[in-house]
Scaffold this active site. Structure first.
Site, short mmCIF file in Angstrom:
data_model
loop_
_atom_site.label_atom_id
_atom_site.label_comp_id
_atom_site.label_asym_id
_atom_site.label_seq_id
_atom_site.Cartn_x
_atom_site.Cartn_y
_atom_site.Cartn_z
N SER A 14 0.79 -1.25 0.00
CA SER A 14 0.00 0.00 0.00
C SER A 14 0.81 1.29 0.00
O SER A 14 0.23 2.37 -0.09
CB SER A 14 -0.95 0.01 1.19
N LYS A 21 0.12 3.90 -2.64
CA LYS A 21 -0.89 4.96 -2.55
C LYS A 21 -0.26 6.35 -2.45
O LYS A 21 -0.96 7.36 -2.63
CB LYS A 21 -1.83 4.68 -1.39
N SER A 48 -5.96 3.62 4.37
CA SER A 48 -5.38 2.81 3.30
C SER A 48 -6.46 2.09 2.50
O SER A 48 -6.29 0.93 2.08
CB SER A 48 -4.38 1.79 3.87
#
Length: 454
Positions: free
Chosen positions: A71, A74, A129
């Site tokens: 993640s 991102k 997230s």
């Protein structure tokens, strides 16, 4: 005209030996022994620590090895959102965005047709997230995830991330979705230029209000433990970062902090559990305890005010001033001296610069600065003086004009390059004269031979 000016400046620099001509090395000192502070051992399989303003790598553990990011992807999604959207734009969640989730994927429970502002999406993306939010933002910006990943890969290259390939907006596992620790640091460096990004990632909680599909507000909580003051992993002077985890990527973490004017970015990949926080703290402490910034323009004596900086031409009423970018720094070990650095100059014309000077400490690049130039003319100076004194009486105006004429006479100094140029010209003229005399002698001899034959 500007390009021509840069070439003229390069020529003047070359013949006056401020720096040699071409892409060359100009040592600030003779070769000396340099030492780099001993680095800590960490658990993560790949990691990097860079100083943000210079891009200098302070710590490297397989930082160019391709790894799965999870993640922390991102960060790139947020960067493109900030650069391409207004905060009050409305994002509509598609069936693809909502249904792309698998069991246990991080999310904030968005529904098909739900409408959220870009601002709310950014907080849900970076704090919770939320994977469906990443997909929805990508579709909102580019129309499809395929087109959005093209934007991600192009932006990565622009950031200096050349060993990275994105296949989605959220970081869920894909064999064609990979980064390097160094590339993620460079992408974070780009994102950190935006105060909005810094504000978002430094937030612990954010409330997403009710909307067309949400009857109650929703609170997003920061997942990065080093940002929480109540956490046992809190780090002083932290700005923010992003967490990540998949089975294939392991635990990943991006963190950046600022202290004493120096911003450090730390990326740890393929770690495990809380070990990633221990690794990050070790690396940030290593950077802040052992390194410091030195301003280049204040330390490079070759560009001090006592040296030749102002170039004046006898062929026009003007001056061209050379100087180093005053905002540029190098980052070096605390016990290092600027005189230990070596430097290389690369000539490249841009809007107001004609060269870049890059500094090395041993075999490590520690910073660079642009060599700038500016042009002024006496006519401009006179006009500015007159404009600034429009309210003055006639006597004052006459005085200003006299001063301007006096400046024309007294400010002209014989440039240092005139002497070598004059010597070259004299040699050329002498050669021409000698060749001319020699040709006349040859012609006279030929004429005498022809006369004898007759």
């Amino acid at each position: 005209m500007r390009k021509l000016l840069s070439y003229i400046l390069i020529f003047i620099l070359a013949i006056t030996s401020i720096v040699p001509f071409g892409d060359v090395s100009v040592s600030a000192a003779k070769a000396v022994t340099t030492t780099w502070p001993s680095a800590p051992d960490i658990y993560g399989k790949s990691a990097v620590l860079i100083e943000a303003s210079t891009g200098t790598i302070l710590f490297n553990k397989k930082c160019h090895k391709k790894m799965y990011p999870a993640s922390i992807t991102k960060i790139m999604t947020a960067l493109l959102t900030i650069e391409n959207c207004s905060l009050d734009e409305t994002v509509v969640f598609s069936e693809n965005a909502v249904n792309s989730l698998s069991y246990d994927d991080a999310n904030i429970g968005c529904q098909v047709g739900e409408e959220m502002t870009v601002k709310d999406c950014l907080y849900g993306l970076m704090l919770s997230s939320a994977n469906e939010v990443a997909t929805a933002l990508g579709e909102h910006i580019a129309g499809s995830i395929d087109k959005f990943t093209e934007m991600m890969n192009e932006r990565a290259i622009q950031a200096g991330a050349t060993d990275t390939h994105f296949a989605n907006a959220n970081g869920l596992h894909d064999v064609n979705h990979y980064v390097t620790a160094y590339d993620m640091a460079m992408i974070t460096r780009e994102a950190s230029r935006y105060s909005l990004f810094n504000e978002i990632v430094n937030t612990t909680t954010y409330t997403i209000p009710k909307n067309n599909m949400r009857e109650e507000s929703f609170t997003s909580y920061q997942r990065h433990k080093m940002i929480w003051p109540t956490s046992g992993y809190y780090y002083d002077d932290i700005i923010g970062g992003k967490t990540g985890f998949t089975d294939q990527a392991g635990t990943t973490l991006v963190t950046y902090a600022e202290r004493n004017g120096m911003t450090l970015i730390c990326v740890v990949l393929k770690s495990s559990g809380t070990s990633v926080y221990n690794d990050t703290k070790l690396l940030l402490d290593y950077g802040f305890d052992n390194f410091s910034l030195k301003n280049i323009s204040e330390n490079d004596s070759r560009f001090s005010e006592s040296d030749i900086q102002t170039l004046q031409s006898p062929f026009c009423d003007g001056t061209d001033t050379i100087y180093l970018d005053t905002a540029s720094n190098v980052v070096v070990p605390n016990d290092a001296d600027f005189s230990q650095l070596t430097a290389a100059v690369e000539f490249e014309s841009s809007d107001n610069s004609f060269a870049t000077i890059t500094y090395n400490y041993g075999n490590r690049t520690v910073g660079s600065a642009q060599i700038m130039y500016s042009s002024t003319t006496y006519q401009d100076n006179a006009e500015n003086a007159t404009t600034n004194n429009d309210s003055s009486d006639e006597e004052t105006t006459v005085s200003l004009e006299n001063n301007t004429q006096k400046d024309k006479k007294t400010s002209f100094k014989l440039p240092g390059f005139i002497l070598p140029v004059a010597i070259v010209l004299v040699i050329v003229i002498l050669l021409i004269v000698l060749i001319t005399i020699q040709r006349k002698k040859i012609n006279r001899i030929r004429a005498m031979k022809r006369h004898r034959k007759r």
